[in-house]
Design an enzyme around this catalytic site. Structure first.
Site, PDB file in Angstrom:
ATOM      1  CG  HIS A  51      -0.499  -0.470   2.311  1.00  0.00           C
ATOM      2  ND1 HIS A  51      -0.435  -1.864   3.103  1.00  0.00           N
ATOM      3  CD2 HIS A  51      -0.254   0.082   3.653  1.00  0.00           C
ATOM      4  CE1 HIS A  51       0.198  -2.205   3.833  1.00  0.00           C
ATOM      5  NE2 HIS A  51       0.255  -0.565   4.258  1.00  0.00           N
TER       6      HIS A  51
ATOM      7  CG  HIS B  33     -22.938  -1.670  22.257  1.00  0.00           C
ATOM      8  ND1 HIS B  33     -22.127  -2.473  22.683  1.00  0.00           N
ATOM      9  CD2 HIS B  33     -24.173  -2.167  22.528  1.00  0.00           C
ATOM     10  CE1 HIS B  33     -22.698  -2.346  23.591  1.00  0.00           C
ATOM     11  NE2 HIS B  33     -23.419  -3.209  23.765  1.00  0.00           N
TER      12      HIS B  33
END
Ligand code: NAI
Length: 471
Positions: free
Chosen positions: A327, A450
């Site tokens: 990358h 969550h």
């Protein structure tokens, strides 16, 4: 002899080279790419990142089926692995991703020359041994990018034979699993390929020159990872310099020595040499055109333009200084194409994430607490354990932690280290935060869904200011 004219010729079709070629073509440059392998994609796609990850994913499934299913109430009486099928799946994936690059070359109207490229002089590249060309061909061009990548470093006392003494190139070409595998070097390749072979039943012993795992990783994270890998069967010998290797009837006897002269002997059926990689620039013709190398054998380039000492000749990726990561090479590929097309270009080296695909994975961006101390930078640190993260517990993958390091005065993020489930994906949030020069409070006050693993990063950021809620 044929003669063709291009705006840009790229040497090497790895992630640096092929991305540079695509970006250049997007920006209107008539582009050719020269690659000596029959397939495109370079080390990463052919014998590096992609085959390794395919093997890691298969073997991790095998390991989990054997070791981690009973706790879920899933009884599997016997699990067997067919090494040939496992290797065939890996080969299929490699072939598909390489063909993907071929497709991208066609889509972007980039001419591909399969053969060895040699720079004859500025603006002239000779392609020889080309399968798709009748004879040697010369490509004339205004600009050249050297993106020829790297090859494994060898150790003279361990001459590679491809069978009992191997490099990562041979290790990913998995045919059989040795009973005892010795690995020289506790770096990224050693631990990833060591994980593959350990999960398939090899007894893995690692000989490392330095006192611990991966020196760039935060000490706390490295210590945690060492314990975790030892629990998976790895044996480590640190502070050891390999001094000799004897071979008797296919058995290797590796002798190493500590600084105080204490000798250590390891018997193995196979030794994997994983002590780093070096730039691959042999026979590329660069010596004759004024391209200069630094003391580590990497091509010297202008830090902003990637131009070498030879005008119109650029270099990116593993052949220049910096992390040898796909990358990083890709970003440089984009930047250099933009430079050549006279556009503004920049790579933010401080925001490059690193990942080691062990189990659990390790990922980080920025600098460690020790590196901050060495530079005299005062920091706040916050850690959060995955065992206090509900999602990780529900997944039964609650091993590991997140550590956030922030500047004491400004709260600017300096380092994020993650050892835990899906660390390779979680680190992307931290990399974006670095790109925006975020503070630890920016992460702490961003709302994370969550229950998710990403809450562990939020909590570690909160802990850096001593207000973690869940620990
Ligand atoms: P490395 O630089 O990560 O690790 C080499 C290790 O070998 C170091 O710990 C070094 O101290 C040790 N060493 C060197 N000479 C030694 C000797 N004579 N005896 C004992 N230990 C010795 O290099 P590695 O693992 O070969 O990887 C090469 C490159 O490929 C690295 O730059 C790495 O970042 C890259 N890579 C990245 C991956 C990823 O991003 N997941 C995967 C695989 C490779």
């Amino acid at each position: 002899m044929e003669n063709k004219k291009y705006d840009l010729v790229v040497l090497g079709a790895g992630p640096g080279g092929y991305v540079a070629a695509i970006r250049a073509s997007q920006l209107g440059l008539k582009t050719a790419i020269v690659e000596k392998r029959k397939t495109l994609g370079g080390t990463c796609l052919n014998v590096g990142c992609i085959p390794t990850k395919a093997l890691l994913d298969s073997t991790e499934k095998y390991y989990k089926i054997r070791e981690k299913m009973a706790v879920h109430g899933i009884q599997i009486s016997e699990a067997e692995v067919d090494v040939k099928k496992l290797a065939d799946r890996k080969n299929k994936i490699v072939s598909e991703v390489c063909q993907g690059v071929e497709f991208l070359m066609k889509k972007n109207k980039i001419d591909v020359y399969t053969g060895t490229g040699k720079i004859l002089e500025k603006g002239r590249v000779e392609v020889s041994l080309a399968e798709n060309l009748p004879e040697k061909t010369v490509l004339n061009c205004d600009n050249i990018i050297i993106a020829t990548g790297s090859v494994p470093i060898d150790i003279p006392i361990l001459p590679i034979d491809g069978k009992t003494i191997i490099t990562s190139d041979h290790a990913v070409d998995l045919k059989e699993v040795p009973e005892r595998l010795a690995i020289i070097g506790a770096g990224v390749i050693g631990l990833e390929l060591g994980s593959v072979y350990a999960r398939l039943g090899a007894e893995v012993t690692v000989i490392e020159m330095l006192p611990r795992l991966f020196m760039p990783v935060d000490k706390q994270i490295a210590a945690f990872m060492q314990r975790s890998l030892e629990a998976q069967g790895f044996k480590f010998h640190f502070n050891q310099k390999l001094i000799s290797c004897e071979k008797n009837n296919n058995e290797l006897k590796l002798i190493s020595e500590t600084k105080d002269g204490t000798k250590n002997e390891i018997a193995a059926d196979c030794a994997l040499v994983a002590v780093g990689r070096k730039p691959y620039i042999e026979n590329s013709g660069i010596e004759d055109i004024g391209v200069k190398l630094n003391e580590r054998g990497r091509i010297i380039v202008n830090e902003e333009t990637y131009e070498t000492d030879a005008k119109g000749v650029y270099a990116i990726g593993d052949v220049i200084e910096g992390l040898m990561l796909a990358h990083k090479a890709e970003e440089e590929g984009i930047a250099v194409a933009e430079v050549i097309a006279k556009k503004p270009a920049h790579v933010n080296y401080a925001a490059i994430p690193s990942v080691v695909y062990t189990s659990p994975e390790i990922a980080w961006v920025g600098v460690s607490e020790e590196q901050c101390k060495e530079k005299g930078v005062e920091v706040n640190t916050g850690t959060f354990l995955f065992r206090a993260n509900a999602r990780a517990k529900a997944m039964e993958e609650a091993e590991g932690m997140v550590k956030v390091i922030a500047d004491k005065k400004t709260d600017r993020l300096l380092g994020v280290f993650i050892a835990g489930p899906h660390a390779s994906e979680l680190i992307a949030e931290a990399a974006v935060a670095f790109e925006f020069s975020a503070s630890s409070e920016d992460i702490a006050r961003s709302i994370h869904a969550h229950p998710t693993l990403s809450e562990a990063l939020k909590e570690a950021a909160m802990a850096a200011s001593k207000w973690s809620i869940h620990s």
